[in-house]
Design a protein around this motif. Sequence first.
Motif, short mmCIF file in Angstrom:
data_model
loop_
_atom_site.label_atom_id
_atom_site.label_comp_id
_atom_site.label_asym_id
_atom_site.label_seq_id
_atom_site.Cartn_x
_atom_site.Cartn_y
_atom_site.Cartn_z
N ARG A 71 0.76 -1.25 -0.04
CA ARG A 71 0.06 0.05 0.15
C ARG A 71 0.89 1.51 -0.04
O ARG A 71 0.43 2.28 -0.24
CB ARG A 71 -0.94 -0.03 1.19
N THR A 72 2.14 1.14 0.21
CA THR A 72 2.96 2.30 0.42
C THR A 72 3.85 2.24 -1.15
O THR A 72 4.23 3.45 -1.30
CB THR A 72 4.11 2.03 1.36
N THR A 112 2.77 1.13 9.09
CA THR A 112 2.03 -0.04 8.53
C THR A 112 2.52 -1.13 9.28
O THR A 112 1.83 -2.24 9.73
CB THR A 112 2.24 -0.17 7.09
#
Length: 230
Positions: free
Chosen positions: A78-79, A95
């Motif tokens: 997601r990064t 995260t």
Amino acid sequence: MRPMETRNKRKAETRERILAAGRELLLKEGFDAFSMRKLAAKVNYTATAIYSHFPDKEALLGEVVEQEFIRVRRAFDRTAKIADPIERIKKMGLTFVEFALQTPDAFKFLFMNTQCQMFPKVGLIEKGNPAVDCYAYLRGTVEEGLAAGRFRPELTDVDMLTQTFMSGVHGIVSLHIARGKDPWVNWRPVRKRAELMVEALIRGLTVQEAPQDAKHEIQSTKHETNLKHE
């Protein structure tokens, strides 16, 4: 579906059930207490049936452990779209914190285990490949930040920076998991502490831009100096 396809599908499903049960047993009891006998009882298979899917205990445990590390790496996906490496590092830290808080048993086994040298290797994770290696992914992002001049000029060791950031974030969640229920300390919310830790690390390690009003003041001073010399 053809008979061969049906058999292969069932075999794959059985294998996944064994891995899922092995994961649960391993995270709960650790390496020392893990046995194929316990696993067989848990999945209601014979040991012989399990060995038809895995050649030995080390192969099974190795796959369970490496899949667990890959699961952590997938959380960092997601990064990936964050262009700024420093912002990406911040997001990776938070995260990691969420992973630890949501799955404390997995966190303790993977990152607080003093027997990490016993982790079997089966080759699912290629060391240094950021697509599957958590450390390599963080290290590569730190390296981007170094190349862009975002870290303090005296800080040039990419591994030192990577490990320092890891240590700070790891420490927050490790302390929370180990001592977070101790009533002796009036603990502040762990996510707030994690955010402060990430911010403190970033501020301490990176080059900070001057605030906008300070930039304007510097520019005005330079302009006035130039006018005096004209």
